[in-house]
Design a protein around this motif. Structure first.
Motif, PDB file in Angstrom:
ATOM      1  N   VAL A 174     -79.084 -37.827  72.739  1.00  8.19           N
ATOM      2  CA  VAL A 174     -79.327 -36.783  71.751  1.00  8.19           C
ATOM      3  C   VAL A 174     -78.354 -36.666  70.870  1.00  8.19           C
ATOM      4  O   VAL A 174     -76.851 -36.259  71.194  1.00  8.19           O
ATOM      5  N   LYS A 193     -78.227 -35.623  67.574  1.00  2.31           N
ATOM      6  CA  LYS A 193     -78.259 -34.588  66.436  1.00  2.31           C
ATOM      7  C   LYS A 193     -76.881 -33.990  66.157  1.00  2.31           C
ATOM      8  O   LYS A 193     -76.129 -33.634  67.059  1.00  2.31           O
ATOM      9  N   GLY A 217     -81.918 -39.688  70.218  1.00  2.49           N
ATOM     10  CA  GLY A 217     -82.932 -38.621  69.630  1.00  2.49           C
ATOM     11  C   GLY A 217     -82.215 -37.515  68.863  1.00  2.49           C
ATOM     12  O   GLY A 217     -80.911 -37.205  68.934  1.00  2.49           O
ATOM     13  N   GLU A 218     -83.177 -37.423  67.819  1.00  4.03           N
ATOM     14  CA  GLU A 218     -82.630 -36.241  66.839  1.00  4.03           C
ATOM     15  C   GLU A 218     -83.924 -35.319  66.661  1.00  4.03           C
ATOM     16  O   GLU A 218     -84.984 -35.328  67.063  1.00  4.03           O
ATOM     17  N   ASN A 219     -83.538 -34.041  66.262  1.00  7.56           N
ATOM     18  CA  ASN A 219     -84.498 -33.015  66.185  1.00  7.56           C
ATOM     19  C   ASN A 219     -84.866 -32.499  64.747  1.00  7.56           C
ATOM     20  O   ASN A 219     -85.676 -31.566  64.581  1.00  7.56           O
ATOM     21  N   ILE A 258     -87.353 -35.650  68.706  1.00 11.84           N
ATOM     22  CA  ILE A 258     -87.408 -34.655  69.935  1.00 11.84           C
ATOM     23  C   ILE A 258     -87.585 -33.338  69.421  1.00 11.84           C
ATOM     24  O   ILE A 258     -88.085 -32.207  70.407  1.00 11.84           O
ATOM     25  N   MET A 263     -82.494 -31.557  80.244  1.00  8.53           N
ATOM     26  CA  MET A 263     -81.425 -31.654  79.327  1.00  8.53           C
ATOM     27  C   MET A 263     -79.968 -31.448  79.967  1.00  8.53           C
ATOM     28  O   MET A 263     -80.227 -31.712  81.196  1.00  8.53           O
ATOM     29  N   ARG A 294     -83.161 -36.034  78.213  1.00  7.30           N
ATOM     30  CA  ARG A 294     -82.761 -36.061  76.836  1.00  7.30           C
ATOM     31  C   ARG A 294     -81.304 -35.190  76.863  1.00  7.30           C
ATOM     32  O   ARG A 294     -81.307 -33.883  77.103  1.00  7.30           O
ATOM     33  N   GLY A 302     -77.364 -34.265  75.340  1.00  4.19           N
ATOM     34  CA  GLY A 302     -76.729 -34.242  74.273  1.00  4.19           C
ATOM     35  C   GLY A 302     -75.123 -33.827  74.559  1.00  4.19           C
ATOM     36  O   GLY A 302     -74.464 -35.007  74.591  1.00  4.19           O
TER      37      GLY A 302
END
Ligand SMILES: *Cc1c(COP(=O)(O)O)cnc(C)c1O
Length: 219
Positions: A22, A24, A43-45, A66, A193, A209, A211
């Motif tokens: 992730v 982001k 992944g980006e939100n 995501i 996460m 996912r 980050g």
């Protein structure tokens, strides 16, 4: 080095668990560094950030949306998005299907379920999804491939609660798999996460996912 972190982290995972890194809020230079590990799933939100990064970065990257997706923004990501994790309403499904048709592709999606205690989190209820399936509405989504489910557990230190929520989501996955017509393509459980991925994997996740564990805390 972020690339080495990713490589080591992947080595620690069971073989069937796929990692979504992730990225982001993280700058392109850092993602380019991460790419040298050979990892391609990011992944980006936020739609705007996702589109910008897609435009500026190598096209072999598989971009995962995501975050919460608004209907009026589907068109921006429809041409290229690899997997939309947060599909949480019939109206959003209809729009993704429409944009899939325009782009002459089938867009892979996950059904997001609301499993957490916080009402601020998004998602279908299992009853909503069951009535969609029993009415055959999902059969009209010819430009969508429903790949599985996604959910976020409550933000809490209570590991027991988190575990119960993941068990619930895996139960939904099994139930839907038994109801739909293409059970082979329906194979993805996106849960877990940085704080809870171990509990998620123990309870049937095969897509996590991650980050902050990889890229460091966000500002
Ligand atoms: C930010 C985010 C993640 C990653 O969170 P970390 O705690 O940094 O691993 C995973 N899933 C979703 C939907 C997110 O928005």
């Amino acid at each position: 080095m972020i690339a080495e972190k990713i490589i080591d982290f992947k080595k620690s995972l069971p073989e069937e668990v796929q990692l979504i890194a992730v990225s982001k809020t993280k700058p392109i230079a850092l993602i380019e560094d991460a790419l040298t590990s050979g990892h391609l799933d990011f992944g980006e939100n936020k739609v705007q950030e996702l589109v910008e990064k897609h435009e500026k970065m190598p096209k072999e990257i598989r971009w995962h949306m995501i975050g919460h997706l608004q209907r009026n923004k589907v068109k921006y990501i429809a041409p290229f998005v690899h997997l939309i994790h947060g599909v949480d309403s019939e109206r959003l499904m209809n729009e993704i299907n429409k944009q899939g048709k325009k782009n002459n592709r089938q867009i892979p999606c996950l059904l997001q379920f609301h499993i957490a205690q916080e009402s601020t989190k998004f998602g279908f209820s299992i009853d909503e999804m069951k009535s969609i399936i029993s009415e055959g509405k999902h059969l009209n989504w010819e430009n969508i491939v429903i790949k599985g489910v996604m959910g976020m557990a409550s933000f809490t230190e209570d590991k027991y609660k988190v575990e119960q929520e993941f068990i619930q989501l895996k139960g939904y996955f099994d139930e839907i798999k038994s109801l739909i017509h293409n059970p082979d393509g329906f194979n993805t459980v996106s849960m877990g996460m940085s704080n809870d991925y171990e509990v998620a994997i123990k309870n049937g996740s095969n897509m996590i996912r991650i980050g902050s564990t990889l890229f460091g805390a966000r500002q």
